[in-house]
Motif scaffolding. Structure first.
Motif, PDB file in Angstrom:
ATOM      1  N   LYS A  33       0.831  -1.217   0.000  1.00  0.00           N
ATOM      2  CA  LYS A  33       0.000   0.000   0.000  1.00  0.00           C
ATOM      3  C   LYS A  33       0.860   1.260   0.000  1.00  0.00           C
ATOM      4  O   LYS A  33       0.414   2.308  -0.433  1.00  0.00           O
ATOM      5  CB  LYS A  33      -0.927   0.008   1.217  1.00  0.00           C
ATOM      6  N   LYS A  34       2.087   1.172   0.504  1.00  0.00           N
ATOM      7  CA  LYS A  34       2.987   2.329   0.550  1.00  0.00           C
ATOM      8  C   LYS A  34       3.669   2.600  -0.783  1.00  0.00           C
ATOM      9  O   LYS A  34       4.254   3.665  -0.973  1.00  0.00           O
ATOM     10  CB  LYS A  34       4.064   2.112   1.610  1.00  0.00           C
ATOM     11  N   VAL A  35       3.622   1.652  -1.702  1.00  0.00           N
ATOM     12  CA  VAL A  35       4.319   1.795  -2.972  1.00  0.00           C
ATOM     13  C   VAL A  35       3.666   2.894  -3.802  1.00  0.00           C
ATOM     14  O   VAL A  35       2.453   2.973  -3.901  1.00  0.00           O
ATOM     15  CB  VAL A  35       4.296   0.459  -3.762  1.00  0.00           C
ATOM     16  N   VAL A  36       4.509   3.749  -4.393  1.00  0.00           N
ATOM     17  CA  VAL A  36       4.012   4.781  -5.298  1.00  0.00           C
ATOM     18  C   VAL A  36       4.163   4.225  -6.710  1.00  0.00           C
ATOM     19  O   VAL A  36       5.270   4.117  -7.238  1.00  0.00           O
ATOM     20  CB  VAL A  36       4.817   6.092  -5.138  1.00  0.00           C
ATOM     21  N   TRP A  37       3.045   3.837  -7.298  1.00  0.00           N
ATOM     22  CA  TRP A  37       3.069   3.224  -8.613  1.00  0.00           C
ATOM     23  C   TRP A  37       3.211   4.300  -9.680  1.00  0.00           C
ATOM     24  O   TRP A  37       2.612   5.375  -9.574  1.00  0.00           O
ATOM     25  CB  TRP A  37       1.792   2.414  -8.847  1.00  0.00           C
ATOM     26  N   PRO A  38       3.986   4.034 -10.749  1.00  0.00           N
ATOM     27  CA  PRO A  38       4.164   5.036 -11.806  1.00  0.00           C
ATOM     28  C   PRO A  38       2.891   5.194 -12.632  1.00  0.00           C
ATOM     29  O   PRO A  38       2.105   4.252 -12.779  1.00  0.00           O
ATOM     30  CB  PRO A  38       5.305   4.470 -12.654  1.00  0.00           C
ATOM     31  N   ARG A  40       0.891   5.859 -16.276  1.00  0.00           N
ATOM     32  CA  ARG A  40       1.083   5.247 -17.591  1.00  0.00           C
ATOM     33  C   ARG A  40       2.139   6.009 -18.394  1.00  0.00           C
ATOM     34  O   ARG A  40       2.972   5.421 -19.080  1.00  0.00           O
ATOM     35  CB  ARG A  40      -0.249   5.213 -18.329  1.00  0.00           C
ATOM     36  N   LYS A  41       2.126   7.351 -18.296  1.00  0.00           N
ATOM     37  CA  LYS A  41       3.092   8.173 -19.035  1.00  0.00           C
ATOM     38  C   LYS A  41       4.518   7.924 -18.523  1.00  0.00           C
ATOM     39  O   LYS A  41       5.455   7.789 -19.318  1.00  0.00           O
ATOM     40  CB  LYS A  41       2.729   9.650 -18.902  1.00  0.00           C
ATOM     41  N   GLN A  42       4.689   7.873 -17.187  1.00  0.00           N
ATOM     42  CA  GLN A  42       6.009   7.607 -16.619  1.00  0.00           C
ATOM     43  C   GLN A  42       6.515   6.227 -17.038  1.00  0.00           C
ATOM     44  O   GLN A  42       7.696   6.061 -17.371  1.00  0.00           O
ATOM     45  CB  GLN A  42       5.954   7.679 -15.093  1.00  0.00           C
ATOM     46  N   LEU A  43       5.623   5.257 -17.027  1.00  0.00           N
ATOM     47  CA  LEU A  43       5.997   3.901 -17.409  1.00  0.00           C
ATOM     48  C   LEU A  43       6.448   3.859 -18.866  1.00  0.00           C
ATOM     49  O   LEU A  43       7.457   3.238 -19.204  1.00  0.00           O
ATOM     50  CB  LEU A  43       4.822   2.955 -17.182  1.00  0.00           C
ATOM     51  N   TRP A  44       5.707   4.548 -19.738  1.00  0.00           N
ATOM     52  CA  TRP A  44       6.050   4.588 -21.158  1.00  0.00           C
ATOM     53  C   TRP A  44       7.404   5.285 -21.363  1.00  0.00           C
ATOM     54  O   TRP A  44       8.253   4.796 -22.114  1.00  0.00           O
ATOM     55  CB  TRP A  44       4.943   5.301 -21.938  1.00  0.00           C
ATOM     56  N   ASN A  45       7.612   6.409 -20.691  1.00  0.00           N
ATOM     57  CA  ASN A  45       8.889   7.128 -20.823  1.00  0.00           C
ATOM     58  C   ASN A  45      10.055   6.276 -20.328  1.00  0.00           C
ATOM     59  O   ASN A  45      11.107   6.210 -20.969  1.00  0.00           O
ATOM     60  CB  ASN A  45       8.842   8.443 -20.046  1.00  0.00           C
ATOM     61  N   ASN A  46       9.871   5.625 -19.190  1.00  0.00           N
ATOM     62  CA  ASN A  46      10.945   4.774 -18.658  1.00  0.00           C
ATOM     63  C   ASN A  46      11.243   3.603 -19.592  1.00  0.00           C
ATOM     64  O   ASN A  46      12.400   3.223 -19.773  1.00  0.00           O
ATOM     65  CB  ASN A  46      10.576   4.255 -17.269  1.00  0.00           C
ATOM     66  N   THR A  47      10.197   3.042 -20.195  1.00  0.00           N
ATOM     67  CA  THR A  47      10.390   1.932 -21.125  1.00  0.00           C
ATOM     68  C   THR A  47      11.188   2.394 -22.339  1.00  0.00           C
ATOM     69  O   THR A  47      12.104   1.699 -22.802  1.00  0.00           O
ATOM     70  CB  THR A  47       9.024   1.363 -21.564  1.00  0.00           C
TER      71      THR A  47
END
Length: 78
Positions: A33-38, A40-47
């Protein structure tokens, strides 16, 4: 070797075991529950960054391989 009479013997207790397992999974749930999930845009940029770095590293290794292959071929011809 002398044993310490004050030291308690640790016996297996199924009740205590399952309590510890249950606490372990509750702790996991709390941590997730403490995790800050990325986003969709952040995930795409990181990919895209990872793919670009992989391609760049592959190209550099390919060029270094070509150079070493040429040096070995020249060395073996002489």
């Amino acid at each position: 070797m002398a044993t310490n009479p004050e030291k308690k013997e640790r016996k297996f207790s199924p009740k205590r075991f399952f309590q510890r397992v249950a606490r372990f999974f509750r702790d996991i749930r709390g941590e997730v529950k403490k995790v800050v999930w990325p986003t969709r845009k952040q995930l795409w940029n990181n990919t895209l960054v990872v793919v670009a770095i992989m391609l760049g590293t592959g190209a550099i290794i390919w060029v270094i391989d070509l150079i070493f292959t040429g040096v070995v071929k020249l060395t073996l011809k002489v």
